[in-house]
Design a protein around this motif. Structure first.
Motif, PDB file in Angstrom:
ATOM      1  N   TRP A 155       0.279  -1.138  -0.603  1.00  0.00           N
ATOM      2  CA  TRP A 155      -0.368  -0.242   0.148  1.00  0.00           C
ATOM      3  C   TRP A 155       0.938   1.866  -0.200  1.00  0.00           C
ATOM      4  O   TRP A 155      -0.119   2.668  -0.327  1.00  0.00           O
ATOM      5  N   ALA A 156       2.101   1.201   0.479  1.00  0.00           N
ATOM      6  CA  ALA A 156       2.874   2.354   0.985  1.00  0.00           C
ATOM      7  C   ALA A 156       4.074   1.948   0.680  1.00  0.00           C
ATOM      8  O   ALA A 156       4.723   0.871   1.379  1.00  0.00           O
ATOM      9  N   ASP A 193       8.312  -0.608   2.957  1.00  0.00           N
ATOM     10  CA  ASP A 193       7.060  -0.596   1.978  1.00  0.00           C
ATOM     11  C   ASP A 193       6.261  -0.808   2.979  1.00  0.00           C
ATOM     12  O   ASP A 193       7.120  -2.316   4.095  1.00  0.00           O
ATOM     13  N   VAL A 235      -0.736  -1.644   7.325  1.00  0.00           N
ATOM     14  CA  VAL A 235      -1.608  -0.951   8.184  1.00  0.00           C
ATOM     15  C   VAL A 235      -2.704  -0.788   8.895  1.00  0.00           C
ATOM     16  O   VAL A 235      -3.368  -0.066   9.321  1.00  0.00           O
ATOM     17  N   ALA A 257      -5.157   4.365   2.890  1.00  0.00           N
ATOM     18  CA  ALA A 257      -4.412   4.554   1.809  1.00  0.00           C
ATOM     19  C   ALA A 257      -3.973   5.870   2.308  1.00  0.00           C
ATOM     20  O   ALA A 257      -2.339   6.405   1.335  1.00  0.00           O
ATOM     21  N   SER A 258      -3.667   6.919   3.043  1.00  0.00           N
ATOM     22  CA  SER A 258      -3.308   7.988   3.389  1.00  0.00           C
ATOM     23  C   SER A 258      -1.983   8.357   4.932  1.00  0.00           C
ATOM     24  O   SER A 258      -1.559   8.939   4.838  1.00  0.00           O
ATOM     25  N   ASP A 259      -2.622   6.455   5.389  1.00  0.00           N
ATOM     26  CA  ASP A 259      -1.438   6.014   6.771  1.00  0.00           C
ATOM     27  C   ASP A 259       0.157   6.347   6.471  1.00  0.00           C
ATOM     28  O   ASP A 259       0.485   5.677   5.946  1.00  0.00           O
ATOM     29  N   THR A 260       0.571   6.932   7.666  1.00  0.00           N
ATOM     30  CA  THR A 260       2.241   6.638   7.588  1.00  0.00           C
ATOM     31  C   THR A 260       2.569   5.830   8.390  1.00  0.00           C
ATOM     32  O   THR A 260       3.723   5.334   8.770  1.00  0.00           O
ATOM     33  N   SER A 303       5.552   7.252  -0.587  1.00  0.00           N
ATOM     34  CA  SER A 303       4.489   7.340  -2.328  1.00  0.00           C
ATOM     35  C   SER A 303       2.976   6.413  -1.579  1.00  0.00           C
ATOM     36  O   SER A 303       3.531   5.070  -1.303  1.00  0.00           O
ATOM     37  N   HIS A 304       2.005   6.104  -2.028  1.00  0.00           N
ATOM     38  CA  HIS A 304       0.993   5.350  -1.738  1.00  0.00           C
ATOM     39  C   HIS A 304       0.903   4.893  -3.434  1.00  0.00           C
ATOM     40  O   HIS A 304       0.749   5.261  -4.738  1.00  0.00           O
ATOM     41  N   THR A 305      -0.133   3.382  -3.282  1.00  0.00           N
ATOM     42  CA  THR A 305       0.189   2.187  -4.687  1.00  0.00           C
ATOM     43  C   THR A 305      -1.636   2.882  -4.676  1.00  0.00           C
ATOM     44  O   THR A 305      -2.301   3.275  -3.768  1.00  0.00           O
ATOM     45  N   PRO A 347      -5.399   0.783  -2.011  1.00  0.00           N
ATOM     46  CA  PRO A 347      -6.079   1.182  -1.106  1.00  0.00           C
ATOM     47  C   PRO A 347      -7.163   1.127  -1.975  1.00  0.00           C
ATOM     48  O   PRO A 347      -8.630   0.462  -0.641  1.00  0.00           O
TER      49      PRO A 347
END
Length: 215
Positions: free
Chosen positions: A49-50, A64, A70, A118-121, A143-145, A148
């Motif tokens: 996902w990230a 990654d 996540v 999707a925007s989780d870090t 960066s995200h894919t 998600p």
């Protein structure tokens, strides 16, 4: 020579045929959407996902995070949705409505959790801290894919299956109504369906029978 007129088809019989066709189509659609949606969620949640990097000793290391890193919510709710999809056919009346509602909520929850992730870090920051040995380290070049959002789409399919069950599930056949505990078909003692009696037609539909079929 007298004119021969066609005998009109009784309206209740035509209405029952239409209802039976609608019931079969909604059933097939719900099964397809629920099964495909759950499969999509389970597969997409295992993808990356990230991505990002963490600084280590003057250099950098690639990191990654998969969907399961996540959040585990979409996967868990997809399993719940599959169980609810099967359970819809094991219960009737109020129980079926409750299970259909659970199916809908599972899909909505899976989609929402995926979009939030999707925007989780957090998952990558934890990996950066472990990799560098610095608890304050954070990921860089994040960066995200697309995965998600694919997961969220699967959740929406499960939601649609639940909505179909809520709307049309009352007319679907039930395993408990067609089979005994030992799995053998239950003997039917009901009197023949009278096509001129609307109540007979609806009772036949509730039992999962096709009232338009000739005996």
């Amino acid at each position: 020579m007298g004119r021969v007129s066609a005998v009109p088809v009784p309206q209740p019989r035509a209405a029952a045929a239409t209802a039976a066709t609608s019931s079969r189509r909604s059933l097939a659609a719900a099964l397809f959407l629920g099964a495909v949606g759950a499969t999509v969620v389970l597969l997409a949640a295992g993808r990356i996902w990230a991505e990002g990097t963490a600084s280590v000793g003057g250099g950098s290391v690639s990191l990654d995070a998969s969907g399961s890193d996540v959040t585990g919510v979409p996967t868990a709710l997809a399993v719940v949705g599959l169980a609810a999809l099967v359970a819809v056919f094991a219960v009737r009346r109020a129980g079926r409505l409750l299970v259909a509602a659970l199916l809908s909520l599972s899909g909505a929850g899976a989609a929402t959790a995926a979009l939030l992730g999707a925007s989780d870090t957090g998952a990558l920051d934890e990996k950066a801290a472990r990799t560098t040995g610095d608890a304050a380290a954070t990921v860089e070049a994040l960066s995200h894919t697309i995965w998600p959002y694919v997961t969220a789409a699967g959740g929406v399919l499960i939601l649609l299956a639940g909505l179909l069950a809520l709307r049309y599930g009352r007319a679907w056949p039930s395993m408990s109504g067609r089979y005994e505990r030992d799995g053998s078909p239950r003997a039917r003692n009901e009197r023949p369906v009278d096509p001129d009696r609307p109540e007979d037609l609806w009772k036949a539909l509730d039992r999962g029978e096709d009232p338009t079929r000739e005996g």
